[in-house]
Design an enzyme around this catalytic site. Structure first.
Site, PDB file in Angstrom:
ATOM      1  N   CYS A   1       1.401  -6.521   8.575  1.00  0.00           N
ATOM      2  CA  CYS A   1       2.277  -7.662   8.290  1.00  0.00           C
ATOM      3  C   CYS A   1       3.520  -7.655   9.200  1.00  0.00           C
ATOM      4  CB  CYS A   1       2.621  -7.685   6.804  1.00  0.00           C
ATOM      5  SG  CYS A   1       3.056  -9.329   6.240  1.00  0.00           S
TER       6      CYS A   1
ATOM      7  N   HIS B   1      -1.865  -6.902   3.506  1.00  0.00           N
ATOM      8  CA  HIS B   1      -1.248  -5.670   2.980  1.00  0.00           C
ATOM      9  C   HIS B   1      -2.285  -4.773   2.312  1.00  0.00           C
ATOM     10  CE1 HIS B   1       3.072  -6.608   3.417  1.00  0.00           C
ATOM     11  NE2 HIS B   1       2.709  -7.867   3.225  1.00  0.00           N
TER      12      HIS B   1
ATOM     13  N   GLU C   1      -2.117  -1.783   1.751  1.00  0.00           N
ATOM     14  CA  GLU C   1      -1.410  -0.765   0.952  1.00  0.00           C
ATOM     15  C   GLU C   1      -1.049  -1.261  -0.443  1.00  0.00           C
ATOM     16  OE1 GLU C   1      -0.229  -2.568   3.293  1.00  0.00           O
ATOM     17  OE2 GLU C   1       1.813  -3.208   2.824  1.00  0.00           O
TER      18      GLU C   1
HETATM   19  N1  GLN Z   1       7.448 -12.769   7.227  1.00  0.00           N
HETATM   20  C1  GLN Z   1       7.885 -11.402   7.287  1.00  0.00           C
HETATM   21  C2  GLN Z   1       8.603 -11.126   8.607  1.00  0.00           C
HETATM   22  O1  GLN Z   1       8.728 -11.989   9.414  1.00  0.00           O
HETATM   23  C3  GLN Z   1       6.751 -10.434   7.141  1.00  0.00           C
HETATM   24  C4  GLN Z   1       6.230 -10.484   5.745  1.00  0.00           C
HETATM   25  C5  GLN Z   1       5.657  -9.197   5.241  1.00  0.00           C
HETATM   26  O2  GLN Z   1       5.696  -8.137   5.876  1.00  0.00           O
HETATM   27  N2  GLN Z   1       5.176  -9.270   4.032  1.00  0.00           N
HETATM   28  O3  GLN Z   1       9.025 -10.021   8.799  1.00  0.00           O
END
Ligand code: GLN
Length: 192
Positions: free
Chosen positions: A79, A175, A177
């Site tokens: 992410c 995610h 995790e």
């Molecule tokens: N949108 C978030 C960012 O730009 C990332 C979101 C996440 O890690 N759940 O960092």
């Protein structure tokens, strides 16, 4: 037993640590550049990519990790971690930098804002279906031919890669995790 670091500056560090412990890895929570030594792999967690980027700079970790990436350290970004590894960030902050280790262009919040967060099964090559938790997830918009696409998800948008690998660098927009399914972590640690 692989020795795996989890970058512990901001984000869902604890969940990654628990997952790695569960699959029998030795885990190091990384807060200082010296802790990057003697790792077999490193995870960049989800969280807020602008905050993590800021802390990577102020902690002095950024240039050291940059060199480790170039020298072949295996790094897996989930992410926000994926955003940090991408070549190009769309809808990022004007001054937002990234390691540019994965030849992908990602759009921050590309699947929508917090309220549009969703869960959808993800079919991973060689693994099968794993639960996909998407929270303000970056969407991979374009990607280079050197990229190995390990999972694609069609969220009504024609399909975009959600788990990718380019040599020693891995990234996923969801995610793993935040579930009880450890197979994505296992896939990464098996490669170390
Ligand atoms: N949108 C978030 C960012 O730009 C990332 C979101 C996440 O890690 N759940 O960092």
């Amino acid at each position: 037993m692989p020795r795996v670091g989890v970058l512990a500056l901001q984000g869902d560090v604890r969940e990654h640590v628990a997952m790695l412990v569960n699959i029998g890895a030795e885990v190091v929570t990384v807060r200082q550049a010296e802790q990057l030594d003697d790792l077999d792999g490193l995870i960049l967690p989800g969280g807020e990519s602008t905050s993590i980027a800021y802390l990577l700079t102020t902690s002095g970790i950024r240039p050291v990790l940059e060199k480790k990436l170039a020298d072949g350290l295996s790094v897996f970004g989930t992410c926000a971690g994926l955003i940090l590894l991408s070549r190009e960030i769309l809808d990022g902050r004007a001054d937002q930098w990234s390691f540019a280790s994965l030849d992908v262009s990602v759009r921050r919040n590309g699947y929508g804002r917090q309220i549009a967060s969703f869960e959808q099964p993800v079919d991973v090559v060689g693994v099968g279906e794993v639960p996909g938790v998407f929270i303000r997830a970056p969407r991979i918009e374009t990607w280079g031919s050197e990229l190995e696409v390990l999972a694609t998800l069609d969220h009504g948008d024609g399909g975009h890669p959600v788990l990718v690998r380019q040599g020693n660098v891995w990234g996923c927009s969801f995610h793993p995790e935040l579930t009880t399914d450890s197979r994505v972590h296992q896939l990464f640690t098996d490669s170390l």
